[in-house]
Design a protein around this motif. Structure first.
Motif: not given
Length: 583
Positions: A416-433
């Motif tokens: 679960a921790a791994t999934i969340i870390v990966v998801a947060m990275g994607l959210i940062g990459y997409l959401g700030l673009n």
């Protein structure tokens, strides 16, 4: 403002997704204690007795909650039979209804884009998903109070015959009051009064809100059951009802007294990931209300809001603030109490997000995405630390979970921790673009839905097998062998769900009340004792002649006579040692 019709494909999507998340594995886990066990058994006793006025638990008057949910459970038991699924089905059904109602309302006022975002945000958060899968009153309460406030809004602002929506304001309050008592009318009234005060629409409400006729409708719908209970039970009802309403507000009950700050983390985590949008959404609503007030003081400006702009955000903001403060003032605090403000959170969060997709310069947008990521990373750290924390505190769980010290949580928390870390990275990459921002919503919502389903399908079965089901399985076995005149004693484990599975009255005796146990054991006839194995040595000499009937993961069932009927698939003795909860 031109009203927008719902999109059939969006509506079908919401029905399928909400049905999947609310109903998948709904009956696969035993009833959790204490509230689920009490409510499900009260509904079962009403179903068995045919008395649709007086709720009872374990044969005694139960007034902690009014009757409406027990009516729903009784209907569900008639359709599906007495089971965990049937006990929870009303909550799940009203959960689906809440999502659909929210979508239809927001789409009507803000269009299908905001409507879909709002419905998905209201669905894809831990609190609403959890409450919609439990045999408690809150899912029905949230639906009813939301129906009431949507009726209030439409009744004030819809033109022509649309004013008749105001009757939903009073009907929703009545259903909510029959579901959870005074809080059922407190939530809509507090929100409605705050809105009327902030927008100075008292005269409009008097003209369109039918306050006298509406109050009569409310009393006509909600009053008869309360009158009947008072006439039937008098002080026995009124005194207990006072304890569970006024008393709960004035003093902590059952150890649920936490600091005034309690609901801040509950809202932040319970509505996550969309809670990251709430500070900016609330500020945006406040700013628009402040601008309206300044314009209102100028000559020739309208005295009242037109009902078609940002006024819905004002209602949502006051809804959040009013309900949050109301429950924070209560001395008894539990996470699910603030559930009725979640639809308002979804309105503000969806409106803010939709605006951010249109205008990348929307104030607070990038900060909100960073906030979401920050909370996510903290959650990931929490999941990663969970196994070691479980080991450290497992000794304190033994009272409710006898084999807690023999467990570890496996790799589930790390996954679960791994999934969340990966998801947060994607959210940062997409959401700030600016060009890819819309995909961040899908990542956030999809991650939450995926983790939730994985927990239901992979984690919950192990948790149920070793921590929840053992005493319930023994209670069911006891119930198969006991007549109504026989005695089942639950010693040291006073879980209310034992009565539901035994299908009969249970004598609950805490481990420190040995004299009560001695008195119960002196009764003639067939007797069984269900208890955690670790308190077996505390049994008095009156139980010396009792023989072991069944063992189940840290619990034992003793009897003064042999068992006659053995449940299918059950054997005497101890099952094999449990593995990790994640397997």
């Amino acid at each position: 403002m031109e009203r927008t019709s719902p999109q059939p494909i969006q509506l079908l999507l919401l029905l399928l997704l909400s049905g999947l998340l609310f109903f998948t594995g709904l009956g696969s886990m035993g009833l959790t204690d204490r509230d689920e066990g009490r409510n499900a058994e009260a509904g079962r006793e009403m179903f068995a007795s045919g008395d649709f006025v007086t709720p009872t638990f374990n044969g005694e008057l139960r007034v902690a909650k009014p009757v409406f949910v027990y009516w729903l459970m009784t209907i569900s038991y008639h359709i599906f039979g007495v089971s965990e699924f049937a006990a929870r089905a009303p909550s799940a059904l009203f959960g689906v209804g809440l999502i659909v109602m929210h979508y239809l309302f927001l789409t009507r006022l803000r269009g299908p884009t905001v409507g879909l975002f709002g419905a998905l945000m209201l669905l894809l958060n831990i609190e609403v998903l959890a409450l919609g899968r439990m045999a408690i009153t809150d899912s029905v309460l949230i639906f009813s109070t939301t129906l009431s406030l949507y009726g209030f809004w439409l009744g004030l602002h819809e033109p022509g015959r649309g004013r008749h929506w105001i009757w939903a304001f009073y009907a929703g309050m009545a259903i909510a009051t029959l579901t959870k008592g005074p809080v059922g009318f407190a939530v809509p009234l507090i929100t409605g009064l705050l809105y009327l005060a902030a927008t100075r629409q008292w005269l409009i409400f008097w003209q369109r809100g039918a306050p006298i006729a509406g109050t009569l409708l409310f009393l006509l719908l909600a009053g008869p059951w309360y009158v009947a209970m008072f006439l039937l039970h008098g002080d026995a009802y009124s005194s207990q009802a006072k304890v569970h309403t006024v008393g709960r507000f004035l003093a902590p009950m059952e150890g649920h007294g936490v600091g005034w700050w309690f609901y801040f983390p509950v809202l932040l985590l319970g509505f996550y990931p969309w809670s990251a949008f709430l500070p900016a959404g609330l500020y945006r609503a406040y700013q628009s209300w402040r601008e309206w007030r300044l314009m209102r003081n100028r000559p020739h400006e309208s005295e009242t809001p037109p009902g078609s702009g940002r006024e819905l955000d004002w209602l949502a903001g006051l809804w959040i603030i009013g309900v949050f403060i109301f429950f924070s003032l209560s001395s008894t605090r539990l996470p699910h109490y603030i559930g009725p403000l979640f639809p308002a959170c979804a309105i503000l969060a969806a409106s803010f997000w939709a605006q951010g997709l249109k205008d990348s310069s929307t104030r607070g947008l990038r900060g909100s995405i960073h906030f979401m990521m920050g909370i996510g990373y903290l959650l990931a750290i929490g999941f990663a630390c969970a196994p070691s924390l479980f080991i450290k505190f497992s000794g304190k769980m033994v009272k409710e979970f006898p084999l807690a010290t023999e467990f570890d949580l496996g790799i589930g928390p790390y996954v679960a921790a791994t999934i969340i870390v990966v998801a947060m990275g994607l959210i940062g990459y997409l959401g700030l673009n600016d060009s890819r921002r819309g995909m961040a919503f899908g990542v956030a919502g999809g991650t939450l839905a995926s983790v939730f389903l994985i927990a239901i399908l992979m984690v919950v079965p192990g948790l149920n097998r070793y921590a929840i089901a053992p005493p319930q399985e023994l209670a069911y076995a006891a119930g198969l062998n006991l007549n109504p005149t026989d005695q089942l004693i639950a010693f040291g484990s006073t879980r209310p769900s034992i009565a539901f599975y035994a299908r009969q009255t249970v004598t609950f005796v805490p481990a420190n009340e040995i004299d009560r146990l001695r008195t119960a054991l002196r009764k003639d006839g067939r007797t069984m004792i269900l208890l955690p194995e670790y308190v077996q040595d505390a049994l008095p000499e009156e139980a010396a002649g009792f023989q072991l009937i069944l063992k189940r993961y840290g619990y034992v069932l003793l009897g003064n006579q042999p068992m006659i009927t053995l449940p299918q698939g059950t054997s005497v003795g101890t099952p094999s040692a449990p593995k990790t909860l994640g397997h």
